[in-house]
Design a protein around this motif. Structure first.
Motif, PDB file in Angstrom:
ATOM      1  N   ALA A 120       0.629  -9.867   8.008  1.00  0.00           N
ATOM      2  CA  ALA A 120      -0.665  -9.894   7.328  1.00  0.00           C
ATOM      3  C   ALA A 120      -0.484  -9.901   5.811  1.00  0.00           C
ATOM      4  O   ALA A 120      -1.142 -10.667   5.096  1.00  0.00           O
ATOM      5  CB  ALA A 120      -1.535  -8.711   7.764  1.00  0.00           C
ATOM      6  N   ARG A 121       0.409  -9.070   5.317  1.00  0.00           N
ATOM      7  CA  ARG A 121       0.638  -9.000   3.864  1.00  0.00           C
ATOM      8  C   ARG A 121       1.189 -10.315   3.341  1.00  0.00           C
ATOM      9  O   ARG A 121       0.842 -10.752   2.246  1.00  0.00           O
ATOM     10  CB  ARG A 121       1.602  -7.834   3.554  1.00  0.00           C
ATOM     11  N   CYS A 123       0.516 -13.331   4.572  1.00  0.00           N
ATOM     12  CA  CYS A 123      -0.619 -14.256   4.505  1.00  0.00           C
ATOM     13  C   CYS A 123      -1.503 -13.968   3.297  1.00  0.00           C
ATOM     14  O   CYS A 123      -1.928 -14.895   2.596  1.00  0.00           O
ATOM     15  CB  CYS A 123      -1.437 -14.195   5.795  1.00  0.00           C
ATOM     16  N   THR A 124      -1.752 -12.702   3.047  1.00  0.00           N
ATOM     17  CA  THR A 124      -2.554 -12.319   1.882  1.00  0.00           C
ATOM     18  C   THR A 124      -1.888 -12.795   0.598  1.00  0.00           C
ATOM     19  O   THR A 124      -2.545 -13.357  -0.290  1.00  0.00           O
ATOM     20  CB  THR A 124      -2.755 -10.786   1.849  1.00  0.00           C
ATOM     21  N   HIS A 125      -0.588 -12.591   0.491  1.00  0.00           N
ATOM     22  CA  HIS A 125       0.151 -13.023  -0.701  1.00  0.00           C
ATOM     23  C   HIS A 125       0.086 -14.539  -0.876  1.00  0.00           C
ATOM     24  O   HIS A 125      -0.181 -15.037  -1.966  1.00  0.00           O
ATOM     25  CB  HIS A 125       1.615 -12.559  -0.629  1.00  0.00           C
ATOM     26  N   ARG A 127      -2.077 -16.686   0.286  1.00  0.00           N
ATOM     27  CA  ARG A 127      -3.445 -17.094  -0.076  1.00  0.00           C
ATOM     28  C   ARG A 127      -3.701 -16.835  -1.552  1.00  0.00           C
ATOM     29  O   ARG A 127      -4.308 -17.661  -2.232  1.00  0.00           O
ATOM     30  CB  ARG A 127      -4.468 -16.358   0.785  1.00  0.00           C
ATOM     31  N   HIS A 128      -3.229 -15.713  -2.047  1.00  0.00           N
ATOM     32  CA  HIS A 128      -3.371 -15.388  -3.465  1.00  0.00           C
ATOM     33  C   HIS A 128      -2.662 -16.425  -4.331  1.00  0.00           C
ATOM     34  O   HIS A 128      -3.096 -16.722  -5.450  1.00  0.00           O
ATOM     35  CB  HIS A 128      -2.805 -13.985  -3.734  1.00  0.00           C
ATOM     36  N   THR A 133      -3.427 -20.518   4.679  1.00  0.00           N
ATOM     37  CA  THR A 133      -2.644 -19.890   5.744  1.00  0.00           C
ATOM     38  C   THR A 133      -3.366 -20.036   7.076  1.00  0.00           C
ATOM     39  O   THR A 133      -4.560 -19.757   7.178  1.00  0.00           O
ATOM     40  CB  THR A 133      -2.373 -18.393   5.461  1.00  0.00           C
ATOM     41  N   GLU A 145      -5.377  -7.313  11.819  1.00  0.00           N
ATOM     42  CA  GLU A 145      -5.135  -7.474  10.381  1.00  0.00           C
ATOM     43  C   GLU A 145      -4.511  -8.830  10.055  1.00  0.00           C
ATOM     44  O   GLU A 145      -4.750  -9.383   8.984  1.00  0.00           O
ATOM     45  CB  GLU A 145      -4.304  -6.324   9.799  1.00  0.00           C
ATOM     46  N   GLU A 148      -7.423 -11.408  10.236  1.00  0.00           N
ATOM     47  CA  GLU A 148      -8.276 -11.262   9.045  1.00  0.00           C
ATOM     48  C   GLU A 148      -7.601 -11.773   7.780  1.00  0.00           C
ATOM     49  O   GLU A 148      -8.278 -12.244   6.867  1.00  0.00           O
ATOM     50  CB  GLU A 148      -8.681  -9.799   8.875  1.00  0.00           C
ATOM     51  N   ALA A 149      -6.280 -11.704   7.712  1.00  0.00           N
ATOM     52  CA  ALA A 149      -5.559 -12.102   6.505  1.00  0.00           C
ATOM     53  C   ALA A 149      -5.409 -13.616   6.368  1.00  0.00           C
ATOM     54  O   ALA A 149      -5.171 -14.121   5.275  1.00  0.00           O
ATOM     55  CB  ALA A 149      -4.180 -11.449   6.480  1.00  0.00           C
ATOM     56  N   ASP A 151      -6.487 -17.772   6.641  1.00  0.00           N
ATOM     57  CA  ASP A 151      -7.652 -18.640   6.447  1.00  0.00           C
ATOM     58  C   ASP A 151      -8.220 -19.076   7.784  1.00  0.00           C
ATOM     59  O   ASP A 151      -9.422 -19.235   7.930  1.00  0.00           O
ATOM     60  CB  ASP A 151      -7.272 -19.887   5.629  1.00  0.00           C
TER      61      ASP A 151
END
Length: 165
Positions: A120-121, A123-125, A127-128, A133, A145, A148-149, A151
């Protein structure tokens, strides 16, 4: 969420152990990696497809690794470690994350085949960093999680006939 378009450069990373265990415990079947790769790329430009696998000295695993290469995956193989107490361990999570972050400047879309919430982290990174993703996993065993992380999330349970042999 960034749209999908045919000029996107895509990298695919497959957490083969995660997929294998879920497909076998839920359906007693194997993953159709050809169908999975085709669905993930979706007429976009494939930059790289990497399958992370564990060598556990099973008689058929070398055939499986070769089949992955024939489909178009680069295989990264790690030997399973057996400890003095008899426990066994092999984990590609860190290697997968490092490869994804390294690929990020060269791609528009990152596709992950896994249900492991540890990603999850990642994917978040990504996307940032402006990378779309997409996650393919079995919804029944994919961490909330991770869903949710990303796209987008493709629940392989909803169309198991497409993704399983």
């Amino acid at each position: 969420m960034p749209p999908i378009h045919e000029t996107q450069r895509v990298a695919v990373i497959a957490d083969s152990q995660n997929l294998y265990h879920t497909a076998h415990s839920t359906y007693s079947r194997n993953i159709d990696y050809t169908a999975l790769l085709d669905a993930a790329v979706a007429d976009r430009e494939l930059v790289r497809a990497i399958a992370y696998v564990i060598r556990a000295d099973s008689p058929s695993e070398e055939d499986f690794f070769e089949a992955l290469r024939d489909i178009g995956f680069e295989t990264k193989i790690k030997d399973i470690k057996t400890f003095a107490d008899g426990s066994k361990k092999a984990n590609w999570d860190l290697g997968m994350c490092l490869d994804a972050v390294t690929l990020a400047p060269k791609i528009d879309t990152f596709v992950l085949f896994s249900g492991d919430g540890d990603f999850a982290r990642l994917c978040t990174h990504l996307r940032h960093e402006g990378v779309r993703t997409e996650v393919f996993g079995f919804g029944s065993s994919t961490a909330e999680e991770l869903i949710e992380a990303a796209d987008s999330f493709v629940d392989m349970d909803e169309n198991e006939e497409q993704y399983l042999l």
